[in-house]
Design an enzyme around this catalytic site. Structure first.
Site, PDB file in Angstrom:
ATOM      1  N   ARG A 327       0.825  -1.211   0.000  1.00 23.32           N
ATOM      2  CA  ARG A 327       0.000   0.000   0.000  1.00 23.32           C
ATOM      3  C   ARG A 327       0.864   1.268   0.000  1.00 23.32           C
ATOM      4  O   ARG A 327       0.409   2.315  -0.482  1.00 23.32           O
ATOM      5  CB  ARG A 327      -0.964   0.004   1.189  1.00 23.32           C
ATOM      6  CG  ARG A 327      -2.100   1.016   1.045  1.00 23.32           C
ATOM      7  CD  ARG A 327      -3.098   0.910   2.176  1.00 23.32           C
ATOM      8  NE  ARG A 327      -4.248   0.114   1.849  1.00 23.32           N
ATOM      9  CZ  ARG A 327      -5.409   0.599   1.398  1.00 23.32           C
ATOM     10  NH1 ARG A 327      -5.524   1.892   1.152  1.00 23.32           N
ATOM     11  NH2 ARG A 327      -6.424  -0.193   1.159  1.00 23.32           N
ATOM     12  N   GLU A 730      -9.061   6.701   7.748  1.00 22.75           N
ATOM     13  CA  GLU A 730      -7.638   6.841   7.448  1.00 22.75           C
ATOM     14  C   GLU A 730      -7.261   8.065   6.615  1.00 22.75           C
ATOM     15  O   GLU A 730      -6.217   8.685   6.881  1.00 22.75           O
ATOM     16  CB  GLU A 730      -7.144   5.582   6.724  1.00 22.75           C
ATOM     17  CG  GLU A 730      -7.139   4.348   7.594  1.00 22.75           C
ATOM     18  CD  GLU A 730      -6.779   3.106   6.805  1.00 22.75           C
ATOM     19  OE1 GLU A 730      -5.813   2.422   7.180  1.00 22.75           O
ATOM     20  OE2 GLU A 730      -7.475   2.807   5.817  1.00 22.75           O
TER      21      GLU A 730
END
Length: 780
Positions: A327, A730
């Protein structure tokens, strides 16, 4: 501190329906101390307590462990070691079989669990754990990613490469080229409630574990794996957590396994709760990265090609380092289009605790690297970094493909950043900052506007599913259970609002029950900002099943067309007949209509081929931007954040006031990551920042003096999410990077902005001062 908010306003006659402001369902309990956590559960008579015994070397062979003094200590019932495990000595979340409950033969990091003491009291167990005599044969150790690479060390999992275009040719043809390296540090989760597990033995192979975990199903499977029983023998319950941030996604399995092992061995309830020091030493953190970049660009600052390498300190085992480092690459573009790009990950094995999930899950490291590159280009060309950022934004056809070959089709960056630039008066304030710094003096200022584009979905496609269970009782009350876990973020409140809105009843009618593997099986972790997306849709699916049965019942009983059955606020309209919701449900029950349903949802249209580095791993993107202004003291390196303006995209918000709280909290946590939160290991591999006394999270006094948070109330998710909302957990974490960039500008003023200061993160006062000294000495 001045905090302002501009959130959406909706009117409805339903108390607490979706898309309205509603306080957290446990808010009053939180502030009065009435909220029950795992440690508040009443202990049955005879409850035992466990405590871990940890290694005190970073890498060694175990020659012998003498437990004589431990077993002789007051209150000690016994000791657990790997020999007591009837199943498999492993709690690795990805099946890599490299994460033992208790070390055997070899120690891989300072703080690795070797055994657990079980005693009549926690104090007795804790004191006795210090009495074990361990003989070691020390081995050479590697503590960080750079050392691991230099030693030719292994990766804990297969690296990833993302590539598009012809990087070499574009590099050779470019007008300008910069190579650089930066270090982006790790971070401790510092949840208010530490790790804890409370196991109660049942008949046969059964055991029930109460725990503070973000992933009950994984804890269930790991406990079963260690006990050598089927998953249906293990029940894991979670009412709420006192914070998680990713640190309780995989790390809690160790504590659940130890508690369950002891409970089954002694047939008594067993609780394990480490001290904060042991919690911080024995459990994983955010990865730290060493990032190398080589960027080619033209005289306008537009990037032509980028070659990037992301090396991470992963620790001794794989844990979740594979998807975390993946990621980091997924977000190395942040908001920017790279015509030719090659990105590689290096998840390096080290003799440190295995790092794990943390809010953003590798994404923050990709984003901070992208922002450093924009900053480098701007200083090289003598431009405002915002100008360089805007010229590199994703755009229309031909400038809309990510390094992993997903098309960015929902881009709102130009509007969002433009609006924030205007409302924050960025240009005027930047001019004022430049004027202030031109006068010289001890106090220097900096200002920066940074964006974020964050992909939403688990990159492990199979995790993008959720279940829910909804019961309507014959008095009209409703019970809701789903696979997500509540850790303070307001997930339960949002999902209950969805149910209330779908039934058109007041929020207070909904009873939110604890998350349990007995009711919703095979749940995914509450992570990846997906909690509301997944569990909200699953709950809605359950409600729609019940409503479909009720509509059929009403249409047949009252002889009307199904279209004439309408759920109105706390009523049901059936043609010309109006019934209260309670009365209608009572009649449905008497007619033997099923008033319960299990809902399910899986995210559509996502796929990912890791071997090819291509796919559509994300269902959609969430966007945001922040402007931060700072002042630094050039004599000490100390600084303060003077003002922050945020505009964040949450789509059509399910609960604006909760979303605003998430944005504020994420920003401050992100600000802490890039400023004061420094992890430090000594040369022997011992973590020295293992308590609040040595590890500094932001305090109230560190908050921006002026803090303006706005939601983009004009935004709406183009994809079919719950009420067209977007994830919020997030993405705003990365907005704290604007503070880091503003600090960099303030430091750069020392050399009249001729060069990038190349601050490493976290930009502690010491690092700021050293950067100032370098520029003053002309060292660059």
């Amino acid at each position: 501190m001045n905090v302002q908010a501009n959130t959406m306003k909706h009117t409805t006659v339903i108390k607490g329906a979706a898309t309205t402001d509603l306080r957290h369902d446990s808010a009053t309990k939180h502030v009065t101390g009435a909220a029950d956590y795992t440690d508040d559960i009443a202990e049955p008579v005879g409850t035992l307590h466990a405590y871990l015994g940890l290694s005190e070397v970073a890498h060694a062979e175990i020659e012998n462990i003498d437990f004589s003094a431990v077993l002789a200590a007051p209150g000690v019932v016994g000791v657990l070691t790997a020999d007591d495990i009837p199943g498999v000595n492993d709690v690795s979340p990805t099946g890599s079989n490299d994460d033992p409950v208790f070390a055997t033969g070899k120690i891989e990091f300072w703080g690795q669990p070797l055994f657990a003491v079980v005693a009549e009291s926690r104090d007795a167990a804790r004191r006795a754990a210090e009495l074990a005599e361990v003989s070691y044969k020390k081995l050479p150790h590697i503590l960080d990613a750079v050392q691991a690479i230099e030693a030719g060390g292994p990766c804990v999992t297969a690296p990833l490469k993302l590539e598009r275009g012809d990087v070499e040719t574009a590099m050779a043809a470019a007008e300008h080229r910069i190579k650089g390296q930066m270090t982006a540090g790790g971070q401790d989760h510092m949840y208010l409630e530490g790790h804890i597990a409370f196991a109660m033995p049942g008949e046969d192979e059964d055991v029930t574990v109460y725990s503070s975990t973000q992933h009950p199903s994984e804890a269930q499977h790991m406990v079963a794996h260690v006990l050598g029983v089927a998953s249906n023998a293990v029940t894991v319950n979670v009412r709420r957590m006192g914070g998680g941030f990713g640190g309780k996604e995989s790390q809690m399995s160790l504590f659940c396994a130890v508690a369950a092992l002891a409970a089954k061995k002694w047939n008594r309830a067993v609780k394990i709760r480490p001290d904060r020091d042991q919690d911080m030493i024995a459990t994983g953190k955010r990865h730290d990265f060493v990032i190398d970049y080589d960027v080619a660009f033209d005289s306008d600052g537009r990037i032509q090609a980028l070659d990037g390498s992301f090396a991470a300190r992963c620790g001794f085992s794989a844990d979740l380092s594979g998807p975390v480092t993946d990621r980091a690459l997924f977000h190395a573009d942040n908001a920017y289009f790279y015509p030719h790009v090659r990105l590689v990950s290096k998840p390096m094995k080290t003799n440190t605790v295995s790092n794990t999930a943390f809010r953003g899950f590798g994404g923050p490291h990709g984003v901070i690297a992208a922002e450093r590159i924009m900053e480098e280009i701007a200083y090289h060309l003598g431009k405002d970094p915002l100008e360089v950022r805007k010229v590199n934004f994703y755009g229309g056809e031909g400038r809309d493909l990510t390094p992993y070959h997903q098309t960015v089709s929902d881009n709102i960056l130009q509007r969002l950043v433009g609006e924030l630039e205007d409302t924050s008066q960025y240009q005027a304030r930047r001019a004022a900052v430049l004027e202030h710094n031109a006068k010289g003096g001890i106090i220097r200022k900096g200002i920066a506007l940074t964006p974020v584009k964050f992909g939403i979905s688990f990159t492990a496609t199979w995790f993008n599913q959720a279940g829910a269970l909804v019961h309507v009782y014959n008095d009209g009350s409703i019970a809701l259970n789903h696979g997500g876990t509540e850790m303070g973020q307001g997930l339960n409140t949002k999902v209950a609002q969805v149910v209330a809105d779908a039934f058109q009843v007041d929020f207070d009618r909904i009873k939110i029950t604890q998350t349990t593997t007995e009711k919703v099986p095979n749940s995914s972790a509450t992570a990846a900002s997906s909690g509301s997306d997944l569990n909200g849709m699953a709950a809605l699916n359950a409600v729609e099943q019940i409503k479909a049965r009720l509509v059929t019942f009403a249409a047949e009983t009252w002889k009307v067309d199904p279209s004439e059955v309408v759920f109105a606020p706390n009523e049901v309209h059936i043609g010309d007949t109006r019934l209260s919701f309670n009365a209608f449900i009572k009649q449905a029950y008497m007619a033997r209509i099923q008033l319960s349903a299990a809902g399910f949802y899986k995210t559509p249209d996502i796929h990912w081929d890791r071997a090819k580095g291509k796919g559509r791993p994300f269902y959609y993107y969430a966007y945001g931007a922040s402007v931060s202004e700072v002042s630094i003291d050039t004599l000490t390196g100390e600084y303060q954040v003077d003002r922050v303006d945020i505009l964040h995209d949450v789509g059509r918000s399910l609960n604006p006031i909760l979303d605003k709280g998430q944005v504020e909290g994420a920003f401050v946590q992100g600000m802490g990551w890039v400023t004061t939160e420094e992890l430090w290991w000594d040369d022997e591999g011992c973590l020295r920042t293992h308590a609040p006394s040595t590890y500094k999270i932001p305090l109230a006094s560190d908050l921006p003096r002026e803090f303006n948070v706005n939601l983009a109330d004009w935004s709406e998710n183009r994809e079919l999410t719950i009420k067209r909302s977007k994830a919020v957990g997030e993405p705003p974490f990365m907005l704290g990077i604007s503070v880091f960039e503003a600090l960099s500008m303030a430091v750069a003023s020392i050399a009249d902005y001729r060069e990038c200061p190349r601050l490493d993160s976290p930009a502690t006062p010491e690092r700021v001062l050293m950067a100032i000294d370098r520029l003053q000495d002309g060292e660059g």
